[in-house]
Every structure is written in structure tokens, then in C-alpha cells.
Design a protein around this motif. Structure first.
Motif, PDB file in Angstrom:
ATOM      1  N   PHE A  45       0.831  -1.203   0.000  1.00 49.09           N
ATOM      2  CA  PHE A  45       0.000   0.000   0.000  1.00 49.09           C
ATOM      3  C   PHE A  45       0.870   1.258   0.000  1.00 49.09           C
ATOM      4  O   PHE A  45       0.625   2.192  -0.768  1.00 49.09           O
ATOM      5  CB  PHE A  45      -0.929  -0.002   1.226  1.00 49.09           C
ATOM      6  N   CYS A  46       1.867   1.282   0.862  1.00 44.69           N
ATOM      7  CA  CYS A  46       2.758   2.451   0.933  1.00 44.69           C
ATOM      8  C   CYS A  46       3.474   2.668  -0.396  1.00 44.69           C
ATOM      9  O   CYS A  46       3.582   3.808  -0.869  1.00 44.69           O
ATOM     10  CB  CYS A  46       3.749   2.295   2.082  1.00 44.69           C
ATOM     11  N   ASP A  47       3.929   1.604  -1.014  1.00 46.65           N
ATOM     12  CA  ASP A  47       4.559   1.726  -2.335  1.00 46.65           C
ATOM     13  C   ASP A  47       3.574   2.292  -3.352  1.00 46.65           C
ATOM     14  O   ASP A  47       3.915   3.191  -4.126  1.00 46.65           O
ATOM     15  CB  ASP A  47       5.081   0.373  -2.823  1.00 46.65           C
ATOM     16  N   ALA A  48       2.349   1.785  -3.349  1.00 50.71           N
ATOM     17  CA  ALA A  48       1.339   2.210  -4.324  1.00 50.71           C
ATOM     18  C   ALA A  48       0.922   3.661  -4.141  1.00 50.71           C
ATOM     19  O   ALA A  48       0.572   4.345  -5.099  1.00 50.71           O
ATOM     20  CB  ALA A  48       0.113   1.306  -4.232  1.00 50.71           C
ATOM     21  N   THR A  49       0.964   4.148  -2.911  1.00 48.77           N
ATOM     22  CA  THR A  49       0.562   5.533  -2.638  1.00 48.77           C
ATOM     23  C   THR A  49       1.764   6.474  -2.516  1.00 48.77           C
ATOM     24  O   THR A  49       1.606   7.649  -2.191  1.00 48.77           O
ATOM     25  CB  THR A  49      -0.300   5.618  -1.360  1.00 48.77           C
ATOM     26  N   HIS A  50       2.944   5.940  -2.778  1.00 44.50           N
ATOM     27  CA  HIS A  50       4.193   6.728  -2.822  1.00 44.50           C
ATOM     28  C   HIS A  50       4.519   7.416  -1.489  1.00 44.50           C
ATOM     29  O   HIS A  50       4.888   8.595  -1.447  1.00 44.50           O
ATOM     30  CB  HIS A  50       4.157   7.758  -3.953  1.00 44.50           C
ATOM     31  N   ILE A  51       4.360   6.647  -0.409  1.00 43.43           N
ATOM     32  CA  ILE A  51       4.790   7.140   0.898  1.00 43.43           C
ATOM     33  C   ILE A  51       5.678   6.067   1.532  1.00 43.43           C
ATOM     34  O   ILE A  51       5.651   4.915   1.131  1.00 43.43           O
ATOM     35  CB  ILE A  51       3.603   7.456   1.840  1.00 43.43           C
ATOM     36  N   THR A  52       6.452   6.471   2.499  1.00 43.48           N
ATOM     37  CA  THR A  52       7.274   5.506   3.231  1.00 43.48           C
ATOM     38  C   THR A  52       6.486   5.004   4.433  1.00 43.48           C
ATOM     39  O   THR A  52       5.506   5.640   4.856  1.00 43.48           O
ATOM     40  CB  THR A  52       8.582   6.152   3.737  1.00 43.48           C
ATOM     41  N   LEU A  53       6.909   3.884   4.982  1.00 43.87           N
ATOM     42  CA  LEU A  53       6.277   3.393   6.211  1.00 43.87           C
ATOM     43  C   LEU A  53       6.436   4.410   7.333  1.00 43.87           C
ATOM     44  O   LEU A  53       5.539   4.593   8.156  1.00 43.87           O
ATOM     45  CB  LEU A  53       6.882   2.056   6.634  1.00 43.87           C
TER      46      LEU A  53
ATOM     47  N   GLY B  98      -2.063  14.359   9.771  1.00 43.84           N
ATOM     48  CA  GLY B  98      -1.413  15.651   9.881  1.00 43.84           C
ATOM     49  C   GLY B  98      -0.321  15.833   8.847  1.00 43.84           C
ATOM     50  O   GLY B  98       0.522  16.702   9.002  1.00 43.84           O
ATOM     51  N   PHE B  99      -0.334  15.013   7.803  1.00 44.52           N
ATOM     52  CA  PHE B  99       0.725  15.057   6.801  1.00 44.52           C
ATOM     53  C   PHE B  99       0.920  16.464   6.284  1.00 44.52           C
ATOM     54  O   PHE B  99      -0.022  17.139   5.898  1.00 44.52           O
ATOM     55  CB  PHE B  99       0.404  14.130   5.625  1.00 44.52           C
ATOM     56  N   ASN B 100       2.156  16.889   6.303  1.00 44.63           N
ATOM     57  CA  ASN B 100       2.510  18.215   5.835  1.00 44.63           C
ATOM     58  C   ASN B 100       3.920  18.126   5.273  1.00 44.63           C
ATOM     59  O   ASN B 100       4.853  17.753   5.981  1.00 44.63           O
ATOM     60  CB  ASN B 100       2.434  19.191   7.022  1.00 44.63           C
ATOM     61  N   LYS B 101       4.070  18.463   4.005  1.00 48.71           N
ATOM     62  CA  LYS B 101       5.383  18.350   3.370  1.00 48.71           C
ATOM     63  C   LYS B 101       6.420  19.248   4.042  1.00 48.71           C
ATOM     64  O   LYS B 101       7.579  18.891   4.112  1.00 48.71           O
ATOM     65  CB  LYS B 101       5.282  18.661   1.878  1.00 48.71           C
ATOM     66  N   ASP B 102       5.994  20.412   4.524  1.00 48.11           N
ATOM     67  CA  ASP B 102       6.934  21.295   5.219  1.00 48.11           C
ATOM     68  C   ASP B 102       7.461  20.632   6.486  1.00 48.11           C
ATOM     69  O   ASP B 102       8.651  20.700   6.780  1.00 48.11           O
ATOM     70  CB  ASP B 102       6.289  22.639   5.559  1.00 48.11           C
ATOM     71  N   ASP B 103       6.588  19.979   7.240  1.00 47.37           N
ATOM     72  CA  ASP B 103       7.019  19.270   8.444  1.00 47.37           C
ATOM     73  C   ASP B 103       8.037  18.196   8.095  1.00 47.37           C
ATOM     74  O   ASP B 103       9.052  18.046   8.766  1.00 47.37           O
ATOM     75  CB  ASP B 103       5.839  18.602   9.150  1.00 47.37           C
ATOM     76  N   LYS B 104       7.743  17.447   7.039  1.00 44.00           N
ATOM     77  CA  LYS B 104       8.654  16.376   6.634  1.00 44.00           C
ATOM     78  C   LYS B 104       9.996  16.953   6.192  1.00 44.00           C
ATOM     79  O   LYS B 104      11.051  16.429   6.540  1.00 44.00           O
ATOM     80  CB  LYS B 104       8.046  15.533   5.518  1.00 44.00           C
ATOM     81  N   ASN B 105       9.975  18.035   5.445  1.00 45.14           N
ATOM     82  CA  ASN B 105      11.221  18.665   5.011  1.00 45.14           C
ATOM     83  C   ASN B 105      12.036  19.152   6.203  1.00 45.14           C
ATOM     84  O   ASN B 105      13.259  18.984   6.235  1.00 45.14           O
ATOM     85  CB  ASN B 105      10.936  19.832   4.051  1.00 45.14           C
TER      86      ASN B 105
END
Length: 104
Positions: A56-64, A73-80
Motif C-alpha cells: 500500500f505504501c509503495d502504491a501511494t508513494h509514501i514511506t512506512l 497531519g501530513f505536511n510536506k513542510d514538516d517532513k522537510n
């Protein structure tokens, strides 16, 4: 930090599937299952297996890591920011922590 429940994990599956703009049928097909497969996962008729979660993670292009850490709460700025922070030396991490504490 809140302890994750199975319901939380299924909520995250739904959140990341939706964010990837995939229907239940589309995702089931990508994962190589019948068109109702993801529906049975999301309505909790069938338990989510670890292999399915990885696929699922591979298919949705996210890491575990993103799946478990970021959730809704996904936020690209937080991840960066986290990625930049992780590359700092111990001393510089302490400076950042002290700076953030001073801003509160």
C-alpha cells in the motif's frame, strides 16, 4: 504522543489512499487483488497484513515512516524540516531545540 490503535491505522490507510487520489477499486487493482479487496480492509471485514501495508505504501508513494509518523497531519513542510534536522550534528540539533523552546 497518542498510542495508535488498529482503527487509527485503517483511518490512515483511507487518508493516504484518498490523498493519492485512488478509489478503493483502483488501489485493489494496483495491489493485484479483486476490486472489493481494499473495501474489505477499510470496513474492517478483513485484517490488514503487514505485506499489504508495505505494498500500500509503495502504491501511494509514501514511506512506512511517513505512514506511521505523519498520519492525517501530513505536511510536506514538516517532513522537510524533519529531514533537514536529521542531517544536523548533535550540537546543531541542540541549538534548534533551544531556539524552538525560546519561541514558545
Amino acid at each position: 504522543m497518542k498510542k495508535l490503535t488498529y482503527d487509527d491505522i485503517i483511518d490512515r490507510v483511507s487518508f493516504f489512499r484518498t490523498r493519492a487520489n485512488l478509489s478503493l477499486r483502483e488501489l485493489s487493482a494496483i495491489l493485484g487483488y479483486n476490486e472489493q479487496f481494499m473495501k474489505t480492509i477499510e470496513n474492517k471485514s478483513v485484517e490488514l497484513k503487514v505485506k499489504t501495508l508495505i505494498d500500500f505504501c509503495d502504491a501511494t508513494h509514501i514511506t512506512l515512516q511517513d505512514f506511521f509518523y505523519l498520519g492525517e497531519g501530513f505536511n510536506k513542510d514538516d517532513k522537510n524540516i524533519l529531514d533537514l534536522y536529521n542531517n544536523l550534528s548533535y550540537e546543531n540539533k541542540q541549538k534548534i531545540i533551544d531556539m524552538i523552546k525560546g519561541l514558545q
